[in-house]
Design an enzyme around this catalytic site. Structure first.
Site, mmCIF file in Angstrom:
data_model
loop_
_atom_site.group_PDB
_atom_site.id
_atom_site.type_symbol
_atom_site.label_atom_id
_atom_site.label_comp_id
_atom_site.label_asym_id
_atom_site.label_seq_id
_atom_site.Cartn_x
_atom_site.Cartn_y
_atom_site.Cartn_z
ATOM 1 N N SER A 129 0.839 -1.205 0.000
ATOM 2 C CA SER A 129 0.000 0.000 0.000
ATOM 3 C C SER A 129 0.867 1.245 0.000
ATOM 4 C CB SER A 129 -0.884 0.007 1.252
ATOM 5 O OG SER A 129 -1.453 1.286 1.439
ATOM 6 N N THR A 151 -5.219 2.780 -7.631
ATOM 7 C CA THR A 151 -6.547 2.689 -7.011
ATOM 8 C C THR A 151 -7.426 3.812 -7.531
ATOM 9 O OG1 THR A 151 -5.623 1.632 -5.073
ATOM 10 C CG2 THR A 151 -7.784 2.641 -4.802
ATOM 11 N N LYS A 168 -7.347 -0.636 -9.893
ATOM 12 C CA LYS A 168 -8.021 -1.317 -8.786
ATOM 13 C C LYS A 168 -9.256 -0.521 -8.390
ATOM 14 C CE LYS A 168 -7.315 -2.819 -4.000
ATOM 15 N NZ LYS A 168 -7.949 -1.789 -3.160
ATOM 16 N N TYR A 210 -2.127 5.864 -4.976
ATOM 17 C CA TYR A 210 -3.179 6.864 -5.144
ATOM 18 C C TYR A 210 -2.515 8.011 -5.881
ATOM 19 C CZ TYR A 210 -5.992 4.649 -1.407
ATOM 20 O OH TYR A 210 -6.725 3.785 -0.644
ATOM 21 N N HIS A 259 -13.103 -1.866 -2.659
ATOM 22 C CA HIS A 259 -12.248 -1.409 -1.567
ATOM 23 C C HIS A 259 -12.668 -2.051 -0.238
ATOM 24 C CE1 HIS A 259 -9.263 2.075 -1.198
ATOM 25 N NE2 HIS A 259 -9.273 1.591 0.031
HETATM 26 C C1 LIG Z 1 -7.535 -1.851 6.787
HETATM 27 C C2 LIG Z 1 -7.595 -1.750 5.291
HETATM 28 C C3 LIG Z 1 -6.757 -0.862 4.645
HETATM 29 C C4 LIG Z 1 -6.793 -0.763 3.261
HETATM 30 N N1 LIG Z 1 -5.908 0.081 2.655
HETATM 31 C C5 LIG Z 1 -5.902 0.155 1.302
HETATM 32 C C6 LIG Z 1 -4.963 0.960 0.633
HETATM 33 O O1 LIG Z 1 -4.108 1.578 1.263
HETATM 34 N N2 LIG Z 1 -5.033 1.039 -0.706
HETATM 35 C C7 LIG Z 1 -5.962 0.328 -1.435
HETATM 36 O O2 LIG Z 1 -5.987 0.440 -2.654
HETATM 37 N N3 LIG Z 1 -6.851 -0.470 -0.827
HETATM 38 C C8 LIG Z 1 -6.842 -0.582 0.516
HETATM 39 N N4 LIG Z 1 -7.732 -1.412 1.131
HETATM 40 C C9 LIG Z 1 -8.642 -2.252 0.318
HETATM 41 C C10 LIG Z 1 -8.013 -3.613 0.024
HETATM 42 O O3 LIG Z 1 -6.957 -3.490 -0.904
HETATM 43 C C11 LIG Z 1 -9.028 -4.604 -0.573
HETATM 44 O O4 LIG Z 1 -9.682 -3.997 -1.667
HETATM 45 C C12 LIG Z 1 -10.069 -5.103 0.416
HETATM 46 O O5 LIG Z 1 -9.539 -5.220 1.714
HETATM 47 C C13 LIG Z 1 -10.577 -6.468 -0.052
HETATM 48 O O6 LIG Z 1 -11.586 -6.927 0.758
HETATM 49 P P1 LIG Z 1 -11.390 -8.006 1.952
HETATM 50 O O7 LIG Z 1 -10.776 -7.254 3.085
HETATM 51 O O8 LIG Z 1 -12.780 -8.435 2.214
HETATM 52 O O9 LIG Z 1 -10.494 -9.122 1.439
HETATM 53 C C14 LIG Z 1 -7.711 -1.539 2.518
HETATM 54 C C15 LIG Z 1 -8.550 -2.427 3.176
HETATM 55 C C16 LIG Z 1 -8.496 -2.546 4.550
HETATM 56 C C17 LIG Z 1 -9.390 -3.544 5.223
HETATM 57 C C1 LIG Z 2 -4.892 7.287 3.616
HETATM 58 C C2 LIG Z 2 -4.950 5.806 3.909
HETATM 59 C C3 LIG Z 2 -5.836 5.087 2.974
HETATM 60 C C4 LIG Z 2 -5.983 3.674 3.361
HETATM 61 C C5 LIG Z 2 -7.107 2.997 2.677
HETATM 62 O O1 LIG Z 2 -7.178 2.923 1.498
HETATM 63 C C6 LIG Z 2 -8.124 2.393 3.476
HETATM 64 O O2 LIG Z 2 -8.090 2.557 4.684
HETATM 65 O O3 LIG Z 2 -9.017 1.738 2.919
#
Ligand SMILES: Cc1cc2nc3c(=O)[nH]c(=O)nc-3n(C[C@H](O)[C@H](O)[C@H](O)COP(=O)(O)O)c2cc1C
Ligand SMILES: CCCCC(=O)C(=O)O
Length: 330
Positions: free
Chosen positions: A90, A138, A202, A112, A226
């Protein structure tokens, strides 16, 4: 874990309908197995952008791993490497991409796009220099989702000592991650001038966007909402996948994430047209519980479940999984 941080990991946007919906959608789907297919030993190896992986289950990009475990993103990378798969780092990682790369690999880097093109380019070049092999852009976050748990908990900043290490500019200052609602398709063309890495988008859910992505020369798609953290009310990813896969018609790889918790979920996603899947929260939960070893074991467990389900459904290789093997439960 601090309950405020546990809420950040587990939570979604708004009423969390999409968060729940990702899981509920799998509950409505059933596998229609084939018999006497002589599957023998299954072969789960998967090739993406020329690189061979042991499994079609990848690690989704998630923020702030140092909140889950003192090993941070490096521990996750070590676990993913031991399981023979890709970790998507990330942009909101709490360790430098160079440190994460020393702990494991293969890595891809999630971006991002920032309003400042010079800074965006420098982050991409840094990830590339560290050895990241693909760029995951993303596109579901023109503005930040409203996570009501975080609002209630007052979770607005990281604890002292933790920062987004990959947001340092050349003066060493850590910039805030900005969401940029001005980005259009031209931003993808511009990124192409910055990097030779494969570019994946994404957060695509609509088949028209999938078609546009192919037209704009994008190298891969991740069907994602997401994890229910952006647009609450968005379609479950496993429901969005078939139309996106049809629109893409195998021209580029299509991946999916959201609510994948079992090998049978992976089987259904592959059958519905995904080339691979990613898991977010299952990896975070494992990381929190037991660091690199637990991440490795969780990924291996999901892979073993997929292998077992494929044997029972009559598939030897992921390519044997076709849409006719999935039915909507009556
Ligand atoms: C705590 C957390 C932080 C995340 N941070 C990001 C991120 O920084 N960038 C991003 O593109 N997606 C982020 N996501 C989304 C994940 O990449 C992913 O799309 C999602 O967790 C998939 O669903 P699942 O948790 O049910 O497997 C985040 C998800 C969670 C749960
Ligand atoms: C600025 C942090 C973004 C993290 C993210 O994508 C999420 O928490 O789902």
């Amino acid at each position: 874990m601090n309950p405020v941080h546990a809420d950040f990991f587990a939570g979604g946007a708004g009423a969390e309908r999409t968060l729940r919906g990702n899981l509920a959608a799998f509950d409505r789907l059933r596998i229609v197995p084939r018999v006497l297919r002589a599957t023998g030993d299954r072969d789960l190896r998967t090739t993406l952008f020329g690189a061979g992986l042991a499994t079609p289950i990848l690690v989704a990009p998630t923020a702030f791993h140092l909140l889950a475990h003192p090993g941070g993103e490096a521990a996750t990378a070590q676990g993913a490497a031991a399981a023979g798969t890709v970790m998507v780092v990330s942009m909101a990682a709490t360790q430098p991409v160079e440190v994460i790369a020393r702990a494991g690999g293969p890595l891809w880097f999630q971006l991002y796009p920032q309003p400042d093109p010079g800074f965006t380019a420098s982050v991409v070049k840094r990830a590339e220099a560290a050895g990241c092999r693909a760029l995951v852009v993303t596109v579901d976050s023109p503005v930040f989702g409203r996570r009501e748990r975080d609002l209630r908990n007052g979770f607005t900043e990281l604890p002292a000592g933790l920062v987004c290490e990959n947001m340092r500019d050349d003066t060493g200052r850590v910039r805030d991650i900005a969401m940029d609602a001005t980005a259009g398709w031209d931003r993808i063309g511009w990124l192409r001038t910055v990097t030779g890495l494969p570019i994946l988008l994404k957060g695509v859910l609509h088949p028209a966007d999938a078609r546009l992505a192919v037209e704009h020369g994008v190298d891969g798609l991740i069907v994602s909402n997401h994890g229910g953290r952006q647009l609450d009310g968005a379609i479950a990813t496993i429901d969005a996948l078939p139309a996106v896969a049809e629109a893409v018609a195998k021209r580029i790889p299509v991946l999916v994430d959201g609510g994948i918790r079992r090998g049978t979920d992976v089987l259904i996603a592959l059958a519905r047209g995904a080339d691979a899947v990613l898991v977010g929260r299952p990896v975070l939960d494992a990381l929190a519980a037991g660091g690199a070893t637990a991440v490795r074991d969780r990924l291996r467990e999901l892979t073993a479940e997929l292998d077992h389900a494929m044997a029972l459904a009559g598939a030897r290789r992921p390519d044997d999984l076709t849409p006719d093997l999935v039915a909507v439960a009556g």
